[in-house]
Design an enzyme around this catalytic site. Structure first.
Site, PDB file in Angstrom:
ATOM      1  N   ASP A  17      -9.174  -5.233  -4.721  1.00  0.00           N
ATOM      2  CA  ASP A  17      -8.765  -4.085  -3.908  1.00  0.00           C
ATOM      3  C   ASP A  17      -9.478  -2.810  -4.365  1.00  0.00           C
ATOM      4  OD1 ASP A  17      -5.485  -2.890  -2.800  1.00  0.00           O
ATOM      5  OD2 ASP A  17      -7.510  -2.118  -2.456  1.00  0.00           O
TER       6      ASP A  17
ATOM      7  N   SER B  48       0.839  -1.196   0.000  1.00  0.00           N
ATOM      8  CA  SER B  48       0.000   0.000   0.000  1.00  0.00           C
ATOM      9  C   SER B  48       0.879   1.253   0.000  1.00  0.00           C
ATOM     10  CB  SER B  48      -0.947  -0.064   1.183  1.00  0.00           C
ATOM     11  OG  SER B  48      -2.050   0.745   0.971  1.00  0.00           O
TER      12      SER B  48
ATOM     13  N   HIS C 281      -7.789  -5.276  -0.233  1.00  0.00           N
ATOM     14  CA  HIS C 281      -6.552  -4.561   0.058  1.00  0.00           C
ATOM     15  C   HIS C 281      -5.564  -5.417   0.857  1.00  0.00           C
ATOM     16  CE1 HIS C 281      -4.101  -1.037   0.092  1.00  0.00           C
ATOM     17  NE2 HIS C 281      -4.192  -0.840   1.379  1.00  0.00           N
TER      18      HIS C 281
HETATM   19  C1  LIG Z   1      -5.373   5.363  -1.181  1.00  0.00           C
HETATM   20  S1  LIG Z   1      -4.816   4.125  -0.221  1.00  0.00           S
HETATM   21  C2  LIG Z   1      -3.341   4.626   0.416  1.00  0.00           C
HETATM   22  C3  LIG Z   1      -2.688   3.559   1.098  1.00  0.00           C
HETATM   23  C4  LIG Z   1      -3.483   3.016   2.271  1.00  0.00           C
HETATM   24  N1  LIG Z   1      -3.921   4.087   3.158  1.00  0.00           N
HETATM   25  C5  LIG Z   1      -5.104   4.050   3.748  1.00  0.00           C
HETATM   26  O1  LIG Z   1      -5.963   3.214   3.596  1.00  0.00           O
HETATM   27  C6  LIG Z   1      -2.586   2.135   3.069  1.00  0.00           C
HETATM   28  O2  LIG Z   1      -1.384   2.249   3.055  1.00  0.00           O
HETATM   29  N2  LIG Z   1      -3.192   1.311   3.879  1.00  0.00           N
HETATM   30  C7  LIG Z   1      -2.432   0.616   4.910  1.00  0.00           C
HETATM   31  C8  LIG Z   1      -3.310   0.465   6.130  1.00  0.00           C
HETATM   32  O3  LIG Z   1      -3.482   1.694   6.697  1.00  0.00           O
HETATM   33  C9  LIG Z   1      -2.002  -0.734   4.475  1.00  0.00           C
HETATM   34  O4  LIG Z   1      -0.928  -1.141   4.889  1.00  0.00           O
HETATM   35  O5  LIG Z   1      -2.784  -1.365   3.752  1.00  0.00           O
END
Ligand SMILES: CSCC[C@H](NC=O)C(=O)N[C@@H](CO)C(=O)O
Length: 708
Positions: free
Chosen positions: A652, A564, A684
């Protein structure tokens, strides 16, 4: 590094350990005897499924913190959504998901006494509402009334029946207007709360009459809001709940407690709803004290960083007077309370004398138990006799049920006692089962102060890394640089399966809690938005170079892994420092902020994190597009040299698969070494039993191949 066959054996061993999911201290506990009811999960890689089972314990509390434990038989039940005793402990409710022989999904609410099932309600057949929300999920809660005559739960609001314009079935005139199917709307888009909340459009509060099975649906007490986290008000006088505003359109809610929400009270007699919290803040997680005299909840800004430092507020119930008990902490010292970062709360979190709240919160690179005295507003960290994270599961008569784990210790349940007020020093954690650590893992937390790169507004902030080393290694181990996602998230000293298997496979791993992480104060967290792709990347690289220069790892064998926003950083690092990394693996990576806006369930994220204001009317323009591109990893794709493995969750909605595909195509077109694996049935988080196992082995294989 171990051979891949050994790595597979390691994963089979550590990936299939029983893990505690939840538990509570039974109201049947009496004096010296505590009865604990717990639920566990265990992965079965042969059958490719997660089984769930329950375990009850009887704990005899001879001396303070001296507990002997007898654990009961283990019963497996996979279709249980919820299983909770009544306040007296005399009854039990089970919410069950059943798939019939005709593949229809039905939900039942069962009421049991100590002898047998005494009520069994086919809730689905009542057609009063949609599916019951997972009580452990974003909206869910199940709550017995004090009278034990009613059960509170959350379910999706009943949707209009729709038929084709050409439907020839006669409309039964005896149906009232709202029951008549609507023509021509079968294909309308229905907005929902996004990632992992697909189909959750408008949850409502429901009340089941235990005796006759009637269900009252509170679907008209608050227009244009989704309702959840409901609890009974004292003496069952009404319901307190959280209401999230639905319109003008919903933004993804999971990992983002920044959507406009407030705490409400619905009075059962007047049928009126009043807002209790400030409508300029996001409020959630309402919890009454045992005597019903006080109500606490947390709040933070509407919009902005997707996780934030929160305030703890308390409403004096009789007067409805609300005060701030613990405020935002902007700039803590390395040792002081950093503020509250709380994603959830146990159902019961108060001391028996209604004067203190006990909870778990992120405290720099760990999760700690914290006690708040609501009278003098003091906050005390409960130090324990064990290393790692401590997550509160339940509190009853000042006994604590805690889920503990450490970087080398898979999760286990323990019991402890809340010290008397004013003497909250150290508590003794007493495991319910003998903890069995993963051998050969050591770690240390390092603090970095980038005085050469101060933040323009907040000056010198610091950040931390956790360096994990294999204890037995005759050579300098290769290093996996591992930044977390979010970016407003954090890696802590709690157990992670992937990490323990990576160390056991012979890698060193460095978690990076770069500036912008949770748990280091509000200023630290807010230092990153507008600076992503630079400040976070430089924090990661500075830490990686420091550990290589220390000579503790093999500097010629450094790889990087992240998911992410961690995938965003992985792609940036191999683009900005192409000679430093020998291979990379990114999961659901953010690759191009500008192409993400139109497809992610949280379009506010690319705007806000790249430094641009967002409201529901926000639209891209050439300046924002250019700035987003400049802050995106795609900008550096020409420099990439490290072979890059890309792993995507096919469903996702948070970071759409188009992001990973954009990177994959760009690398392929430039004859770079890359491979893309897409995991069906994963969103996700890539956590389906077989997918999670396959992704791990493929990642290790990829690193071994390019570190030879
Ligand atoms: C547009 S999504 C950006 C990345 C995401 N942020 C929030 O949801 C992300 O990094 N998520 C993290 C959990 O907070 C992850 O490790 O999946």
């Amino acid at each position: 590094m171990r051979k891949i066959e050994e790595v597979i054996s390691l994963y089979r061993k550590y990936g299939c350990l029983a893990e505690p999911l939840k538990g509570y201290i039974s109201n049947q506990s009496k004096g010296d005897n505590l009865i604990l009811k717990t639920q566990w999960k265990q992965t079965d890689l042969e059958r490719i499924e997660n089984i769930k089972f329950s375990k009850n314990y009887i704990v005899r509390n001879g001396q303070p913190n001296q507990f002997e434990v007898q654990s009961s038989n283990i019963v497996t039940e996979n279709n249980e959504l919820w299983n909770k005793e009544s306040p007296s402990g005399r009854l039990n409710v089970i919410i069950r998901n059943i798939t019939t022989k005709k593949e229809e999904e039905k939900q039942y609410i069962e009421i049991w006494d100590h002898r047998q099932k005494i009520k069994n309600y086919n809730i689905t057949s009542l057609e009063k509402h949609g599916k019951i929300c997972d009580p452990d999920g974003q909206f869910g809660s199940v709550c017995w009334s004090a009278s034990e005559k009613n059960l509170l739960y959350i379910a999706e609001k009943k949707k209009l029946k729709t038929v084709s314009y050409f439907d020839s079935k006669p409309n039964k005139d005896d149906k009232d207007e709202e029951e008549k199917p609507v023509k021509g709307q079968e294909h309308d888009y229905i907005d929902d709360w996004g990632e992992q909340l697909v189909g959750k459009t408008c949850p409502v509060v429901c009340i089941l009459d235990i005796d006759n099975g009637d269900v009252k649906v509170l679907d008209n007490i608050l227009d244009n809001h989704s309702l959840g986290q409901a609890v009974w008000a004292p003496s069952d006088s009404g319901v307190v709940f959280t209401g999230w505003k639905n319109g003008p359109y919903r933004l993804g809610l999971i990992y983002c407690p920044i959507r406009e929400s407030a705490i409400y009270y619905w009075d059962i007699v007047s049928n009126k709803c009043e807002r209790l919290s400030d409508d300029t803040r996001c409020s959630a997680l309402p919890r009454f004290s045992p005597d019903g005299s006080k109500l606490i909840y947390f709040d933070n800004d509407i919009g902005g960083p997707h996780y934030q430092c929160a305030r703890l507020l308390m409403c004096d119930w009789p007067s409805r007077q609300t005060s701030v008990i613990v405020d935002i902490v902007k700039e803590p010292t390395v040792k002081s309370f950093p503020g509250f970062y709380v994603a959830s709360l146990p159902t019961k979190c108060w001391s028996a004398d209604n004067s203190r709240i006990i909870l778990s919160s992120v405290w720099r690179s760990s999760v700690s138990l914290v006690v708040v005295d609501v009278k003098d507003k003091t906050v005390t960290r409960l130090k324990t006799n064990v290393k790692g994270d401590a997550v509160l599961m339940d509190v009853l008569t000042d006994k604590l049920l805690v889920k503990c784990s450490a970087l080398n210790q898979p999760p286990y349940l323990a019991i402890s006692s809340l010290p008397v007020a004013g003497q909250e020093g150290e508590i003794t954690i007493c495991p319910l089962d003998e903890p069995i650590p993963v051998p050969g893992i050591s770690w240390e937390v390092q603090t970095f102060s980038p005085t050469d790169r101060p933040h323009s507004k907040f000056g010198a902030l610091n950040y931390e890394t956790i360096l994990l080393m294999p204890e037995v290694s005759d050579v300098k181990p290769p290093l996996i640089v591992f930044p977390h996602g979010g970016p407003h998230a954090v890696f802590t000293e709690g157990y992670m399966l992937y990490t323990s298997c990576l160390i056991a496979s012979g890698f060193a791993v460095m978690y990076i809690n770069y500036r912008g992480s949770l748990g280091f104060g509000d200023n630290n967290l807010r230092s990153l938005p507008g600076n992503i792709g630079d400040q976070d990347v430089k924090d990661c690289q500075a830490a990686a170079e420091e550990v290589v220069n220390s000579g503790r790892v093999n500097g010629d064998k450094v790889v990087v892994f992240g998911g992410s926003h961690g995938g965003f950083l992985t792609a940036h690092l191999i683009g900005q420092y192409p000679k430093f990394y020998k291979a990379a693996c990114c999961r659901n990576p953010v690759i191009n902020l500008s192409t993400m806006v139109g497809s992610t369930d949280i379009p506010d994220w690319p705007f806000y994190e790249s430094g641009h204001p967002f409201d529901h009317k926000a639209a891209l323009n050439e300046n924002i597009l250019t700035d987003m591109w400049r802050k995106s990893p795609i900008r550096y794709i020409d420099q990439v040299e490290a072979p890059c493995l890309i792993m995507l969750g096919a469903d996702d909605l948070r970071v759409p698969v188009k992001q990973g595909r954009e990177f994959y195509r760009g690398l392929k077109a430039r004859n770079k070494v890359t491979r893309l694996i897409s995991y069906e049935g994963n969103s996700h988080p890539i956590i389906k039993t077989d997918s999670q196992a396959d992704a791990f082995i493929n990642m290790v294989e990829w690193f071994k191949k390019y570190l030879q």
